[in-house]
Design a protein around this motif. Sequence first.
Motif, mmCIF file in Angstrom:
data_model
loop_
_atom_site.group_PDB
_atom_site.id
_atom_site.type_symbol
_atom_site.label_atom_id
_atom_site.label_comp_id
_atom_site.label_asym_id
_atom_site.label_seq_id
_atom_site.Cartn_x
_atom_site.Cartn_y
_atom_site.Cartn_z
ATOM 1 N N THR A 2 -14.080 7.814 -1.584
ATOM 2 C CA THR A 2 -15.190 6.936 -1.944
ATOM 3 C C THR A 2 -16.192 7.748 -2.751
ATOM 4 O O THR A 2 -16.619 8.822 -2.319
ATOM 5 N N GLU A 17 0.822 -1.202 0.000
ATOM 6 C CA GLU A 17 0.000 0.000 0.000
ATOM 7 C C GLU A 17 0.861 1.259 0.000
ATOM 8 O O GLU A 17 0.597 2.218 -0.740
ATOM 9 N N ASP A 73 -1.996 9.512 1.589
ATOM 10 C CA ASP A 73 -2.376 8.312 2.332
ATOM 11 C C ASP A 73 -3.807 8.411 2.837
ATOM 12 O O ASP A 73 -4.145 7.910 3.912
ATOM 13 N N GLY A 74 -4.657 9.070 2.053
ATOM 14 C CA GLY A 74 -6.068 9.167 2.401
ATOM 15 C C GLY A 74 -6.902 8.211 1.580
ATOM 16 O O GLY A 74 -6.385 7.400 0.802
ATOM 17 N N ARG A 75 -8.213 8.312 1.772
ATOM 18 C CA ARG A 75 -9.136 7.435 1.054
ATOM 19 C C ARG A 75 -10.253 8.263 0.430
ATOM 20 O O ARG A 75 -10.725 9.237 1.026
ATOM 21 N N GLU A 105 -11.347 10.973 3.130
ATOM 22 C CA GLU A 105 -10.834 10.853 4.488
ATOM 23 C C GLU A 105 -9.329 11.093 4.460
ATOM 24 O O GLU A 105 -8.603 10.398 3.750
ATOM 25 N N ARG A 122 -8.614 12.123 11.953
ATOM 26 C CA ARG A 122 -9.001 12.078 10.547
ATOM 27 C C ARG A 122 -9.825 13.315 10.207
ATOM 28 O O ARG A 122 -10.652 13.777 11.004
ATOM 29 N N ARG A 155 -8.610 11.654 -6.637
ATOM 30 C CA ARG A 155 -8.174 10.397 -6.038
ATOM 31 C C ARG A 155 -6.648 10.339 -5.940
ATOM 32 O O ARG A 155 -6.088 9.870 -4.942
ATOM 33 N N THR A 195 1.139 4.157 -2.700
ATOM 34 C CA THR A 195 0.932 5.545 -2.293
ATOM 35 C C THR A 195 2.103 6.422 -2.709
ATOM 36 O O THR A 195 1.924 7.554 -3.169
ATOM 37 N N GLY A 230 -4.801 10.033 -2.466
ATOM 38 C CA GLY A 230 -3.951 8.869 -2.258
ATOM 39 C C GLY A 230 -2.514 9.238 -1.968
ATOM 40 O O GLY A 230 -1.826 8.548 -1.212
#
Length: 408
Positions: free
Chosen positions: A389, A203, A385-387, A403, A353, A378, A207, A382
């Motif tokens: 959706t 991961e 190191d976030g997310r 996030e 967060r 995105r 990243t 990324g």
Amino acid sequence: MTHLRDRARTTVDALAHLVGGLGTALLALATLLRVLVVATACLVWVGLPAAPGTLRAVRAVADRERARLSRWGGPVPAPGPVPAELRVAVRDPFVRRELGWVALHAVAGLTGGLLGLSLPLYAVQDLTFPLWYRLLPPEAGAPGIVWWRIDGLGEALVVGLLGFGWLAATVAFVPALARLQARPGRWLLPPPPGFDLSLRVAELTATRAAALDAHAVELRRIERSLHDGTQNRLVAVNVLLGAARRAVRRDPDRADEILGQAQDAAEQALGELRTVVRGILPPVLDDRGLTGALAGLAGGCAVPCRLTVDVPVRCAVSVEATAYFVVAEALTNVVRHSGAGRVDVTVRRERDRLLVTVTDDGHGDADEAGGSGLTGIRRRVGAYDGRMTLTSPPGGPTRLEVELPCGS
């Protein structure tokens, strides 16, 4: 009193845990029966077509237990989908551990859940027995003690005293039963030893690659903005100043006109340079903070925008800049592509967060591959190191959730 409240809270919490574990134990029992039937059928090759679906069912039940355990303790990461090829799936370490968990949880989880729930039920039954013992004939006896004849209130009160014993047993044993019920999941459902580290390395490698790509894209954008905009304006200023210098003696009026054009070009170059600088790190973040910067974006949006910000303390500069660019790009997408009549932006901080949510009531069906800027969001998220959706069914609404880590 504080100790009693804590014990009561712990017991109620454990009871809720047992109820959830009982639900996943029933699912595990049904899945275990399916596994046994399919495995038996596979001995004569009949069950082979049903095996992949059975393994996916095991994964679905295990993921439910992972989510339950994550809510009641440390997070239990979920693996990806079950491998499509049966031979590869059978060798998958996650699949093997999940099969063992199904067998254990179907027995131990079901037994622990039923036992844990029976204790408070017995307590309530005996404690309330003096209120309804007259509804039973004396020869029926007490709850669970059919040989004890209840002839009056005195015997019923003794049974009520037994209820306090059941209550004490509930307080003493229910938390332990909840921990015992969760033990197979805590043991078998996390990644195998060393496997989670390899996942994290993969991961972080992805990243890092995304961060380098995002950095390269950002440098190309800045270079293109400077080359195509500011540099051309400055070249024009230089040409106009040279022409004005040559014309100052021959035709002063013409020289004054040329100098005016040079001044306009210089002002345009300064404006484009400020735009490039704001694209690197918006000065408004330093001047007004994240709340003020986002308020400016919401106020300038062509679609009516409702902004809610709950960030009591300042985050790192890079986090605030990322959140700002996410909201700016999302609002641009809403205006250009969604056909929405309203958009809601919510930014809040939960522990370490920062959560950013952008929801619009447009026609939906947003596609990251359609050049709408979602890929850039995105990549930027990324890189930190976030997310991200994205939920955008046809007909809408579209919901973008980001996030970002912001621990100090």
